[in-house]
Design an enzyme around this catalytic site. Structure first.
Site, PDB file in Angstrom:
ATOM      1  N   GLU A 106       0.816  -1.219   0.000  1.00  0.00           N
ATOM      2  CA  GLU A 106       0.000   0.000   0.000  1.00  0.00           C
ATOM      3  C   GLU A 106       0.845   1.262   0.000  1.00  0.00           C
ATOM      4  O   GLU A 106       0.494   2.264  -0.623  1.00  0.00           O
ATOM      5  CB  GLU A 106      -0.961   0.008   1.198  1.00  0.00           C
ATOM      6  CG  GLU A 106      -2.150  -0.930   1.044  1.00  0.00           C
ATOM      7  CD  GLU A 106      -1.811  -2.384   1.346  1.00  0.00           C
ATOM      8  OE1 GLU A 106      -0.701  -2.641   1.878  1.00  0.00           O
ATOM      9  OE2 GLU A 106      -2.631  -3.273   1.045  1.00  0.00           O
ATOM     10  N   HIS A 123     -12.658  -5.185   7.555  1.00  0.00           N
ATOM     11  CA  HIS A 123     -13.240  -4.929   6.236  1.00  0.00           C
ATOM     12  C   HIS A 123     -14.484  -4.055   6.368  1.00  0.00           C
ATOM     13  O   HIS A 123     -15.372  -4.105   5.523  1.00  0.00           O
ATOM     14  CB  HIS A 123     -13.614  -6.234   5.514  1.00  0.00           C
ATOM     15  CG  HIS A 123     -12.455  -7.114   5.172  1.00  0.00           C
ATOM     16  ND1 HIS A 123     -11.833  -7.912   6.104  1.00  0.00           N
ATOM     17  CD2 HIS A 123     -11.786  -7.306   4.012  1.00  0.00           C
ATOM     18  CE1 HIS A 123     -10.839  -8.573   5.528  1.00  0.00           C
ATOM     19  NE2 HIS A 123     -10.785  -8.224   4.258  1.00  0.00           N
TER      20      HIS A 123
END
Lengths: 327, 383
Positions: free
Chosen positions: A60, A129
């Site tokens: 990321e 999530h």
């Protein structure tokens, strides 16, 4: 005019922007052949190829950091972080680099980059999530933060984000991807960054929301309307720079303000909205600025009973409205 | 001065340069040292609050930067990169302006600490204090170069301490996968502030890690300017051909403390510094050029006089330039100003100012000259 789901609007906009401007590229995890885990980039790789649709390793920090460099050297990267929950390895690049580049170089360098990330709960995503992470980023000067709630806004705002000369963080509520539909014009319209929308006019209470909560706020407004409470809903759309004018105009009219947000309550984005209203509309207030927000646990629990307990929903917002209306 | 001759000594020919090139390189190494020594003097004299410098790195920096094409290729430098910046188009005055943090400082308009250079005109990317972040920017620049087919090469430099950051791993891996026109230079001076390399990496050399990415890892003596030049030239040619990235580790020396806020005698033995001075690239390069008859007494004296005049003039200029105006401190947060990002009116003496309490918080401080001041430059530390 065409009816589109939220994610169709995102996907179409990406493809259209890439056709319009060869400097637009897309990069992220699984964005290529697979088309993204939510299929937001489906079809882009087939149309634009390896050079412009880049499957990155699971990195990321690189996704954002390399986007910064690519932006400095003439491209307009649209980076995808697979889930907003996974954005934190890139936090340093967003905070210390992308958001400060223009300021620290006295306008020598700008970073025209968009970072897209699905956020939010209610999809059985559990702690990692489901998160709403916007407050970490709305705190950062030099970074624009956008959270659209309709396919129309998603398209118009994503166009504006990609064409903007500064970094824009674009959060998409994943529960809305396929559950929210709306009309989208075929034209090359944009929705300007930094402008809120009054999505429901009312007289007694202003409910401020964004993303999925903007829908829940409208549902709650309908419910309490039957009880004689007139609610105005302000969908912020861009969290930073915030549209203070629309916010304050509404609150000065209604005299009461409730902020609905899905993130943890403490220090969430709603706290800033509350502070702005308290500071700049105090003379008009007829009740305490109120927040309806997620409880302060470290994440959304998985079990559906616990998840329901966590999530802000229209009923919880309606309950908050009734209480504030009675104040 | 006499750097006009077009002759080509054997030494120059051996690296594919002219004598004038070698003299220009020597001049840049010497200028970097002179600028560096000046800023320490200015710090000790109380003129500038903070110094972080690159003494002992200059020869490597000049040799490594030289093969890149100015205003075409890119460098993402780090805080010891004075010589790199000078070799890539910045001037002594530009560097001094950053030390004084004046309004016309081309790196940041006085916003950043000294050492945080950057210059769009010369494709020198603005740098920050968190180390190794620039790694990914340079990789991204190289990615754009490849996609846009510009033929550009991107180089970034950092210390061996920074090379342990995760961004370096992510960047090298990606650059290698995509065979990007990218060069990582690690200037290994043996210390990450106070921590010696033995506690930073289990390997002898940072360059040994290159094998893990499937790219060349080159070790070069940082006191040998022309060896650095050759290593970089090879890497630049390779990158330009589309053959991918190179990791170059230059073994350099750190002749000063980490910064003006560091007391290096606490962790560094005296004899070590004395020994290191015998590996200084500046006298070594001078002797090399003299032995090759490229540098003569006359040329050397001329360069020394020129450099002194240049550094004096740069200091004088920076000393007398105006400080930034606090009324400009809100500018360039974004490309355009946003009214909603401005502080509430009463913070600037509006209708509720008399009630007090709202005045002068840090976030609103730009409103008055005194509050806007002072924050810059008073910080020490850094890495």
């Amino acid at each position: 005019m065409a009816l589109r789901t939220f994610i169709e609007a995102i996907r179409e906009t990406l493809a259209e922007e890439m056709r319009r401007d060869p400097s637009v590229i897309v990069l992220g995890e699984d964005v290529g052949k697979k088309g993204g885990v939510f299929l937001a980039t489906d079809g882009l790789w087939a149309e634009f190829g390896d050079d412009r649709v880049i499957d990155t390793p699971l990195t990321e920090s690189l996704i954002v950091g390399a986007s910064i460099g690519a932006a400095v050297n003439g491209l307009r990267p649209v980076a995808e972080i697979q889930f907003a929950d996974f954005i934190f390895p890139a936090f340093n690049q967003i905070l210390s680099e992308a958001s400060r580049m223009r300021y620290r170089s006295n306008n020598g360098f700008g970073v025209p980059m968009t970072i897209r990330a699905p956020y939010g709960g209610g999809v059985h995503g559990a702690l990692y999530h489901s998160q709403s992470v916007e407050a970490f980023f709305t705190h950062i000067p030099g970074l624009k933060v956008v959270i659209p709630s309709t396919p129309y806004d998603a398209k118009g705002l994503l166009r504006s984000a990609i064409r903007d000369d500064d970094p824009v963080l674009f959060f998409e509520h994943k529960k809305m991807y396929r559950s929210v539909r709306g009309d989208v014009p075929d034209t090359d319209y944009t929705v300007p960054l930094g402008r809120a929308a009054v999505t429901h006019e009312g007289k007694q209470i202003t409910v401020v929301a964004y993303g999925l909560m903007a829908h829940y706020a409208l549902e709650a407004a309908d419910v309490v309307a039957d009880e004689g409470i007139s609610v105005e809903v302000v969908d912020l759309r861009t969290l930073r720079p915030i549209d203070k004018e629309t916010l304050l105009t509404s609150v000065r009219k209604t005299g009461k303000c409730l902020v609905a947000y899905e993130d943890n309550r403490f220090g969430g984005y709603g706290a800033e909205v509350s502070a702005i209203v308290a500071e700049e509309a105090f003379d008009y207030l007829d009740g305490p600025v109120t927040r309806i927000a997620g409880p302060d646990v470290p994440g959304v629990p998985y079990n559906h009973v616990l998840e329901d307990w966590f999530m802000v929903n229209p009923e919880k917002i309606a309950a908050g409205i009734r209480k504030l209306a009675a104040y | 001065m006499a750097v006009t001759r077009k002759t080509r000594s054997d030494l120059a020919a051996s690296v594919g340069l002219t004598d004038a090139d070698l003299i220009a390189m020597y001049r840049t190494v010497a200028l970097a040292r002179a600028v560096d020594e000046r800023i320490w003097i200015l710090n000790r004299a109380g003129r500038i609050p903070f110094v972080i410098s690159g003494q002992g790195h200059e020869g490597a920096q000049v040799g490594l930067a030289w093969p890149l094409e100015r205003k075409k290729d890119w460098i993402a430098p780090f805080y010891r990169s004075i010589a790199t910046c000078l070799a890539f188009g910045m001037t002594a005055q530009d560097i001094l302006m950053a030390q004084y943090a004046k309004a016309s400082d081309p790196s940041s308009g006085g916003r950043q600490m000294p050492g945080h250079y950057g210059n769009a005109e010369n494709n020198l990317l603005s740098l920050s204090s968190p180390v190794a972040t620039q790694m990914l920017h340079a990789v991204g620049i190289a990615l754009a170069a490849k996609i846009r087919r510009t033929g550009q090469v991107a180089l970034t430099s950092m210390g061996e301490g920074s090379s342990n950051q995760g961004d370096v791993h992510e960047g090298l891996n990606f650059a290698a996968i995509h065979r990007l026109p990218f060069i990582l230079v690690v200037e290994n001076n043996g210390y990450a502030i106070s921590v010696p390399t033995s506690k930073q990496l289990a390997l002898e050399n940072v360059a040994d890690r290159a094998a893990g990415y499937g790219i060349p890892g080159v070790i070069v003596d940082g006191s040998d300017v022309l060896a650095c030049y050759r290593a970089s030239k090879t890497a630049v040619d390779r990158a330009r051909r589309g053959d991918g990235p190179t990791l170059i580790e230059a073994k350099v020396i750190r002749l000063t403390a980490h910064s003006s806020d560091d007391q290096q005698t606490k962790y560094r033995p005296e004899h070590e510094l004395a020994e290191l001075r015998t590996h200084d690239a500046l006298p070594r390069f001078r002797d090399e050029l003299r032995d090759a008859a490229v540098l003569t007494d006359e040329i050397e004296t001329g360069i020394a006089a020129e450099i002194k005049a240049e550094v004096d003039a740069a200091t004088e200029h920076a000393e007398h330039e105006p400080d930034p105006d606090p009324s400009t401190a809100m500018r360039w947060v974004f490309a355009e100003d946003w009214p909603s990002e401005m502080p509430p009116a009463w913070g600037l003496g509006g209708h509720r100012a008399a009630a007090g309490g709202n005045h002068g918080t840090a976030g609103e401080g730009h409103g008055t000259a005194d509050e806007g001041h002072g924050a810059a430059g008073s910080e020490g530390g850094g890495r």
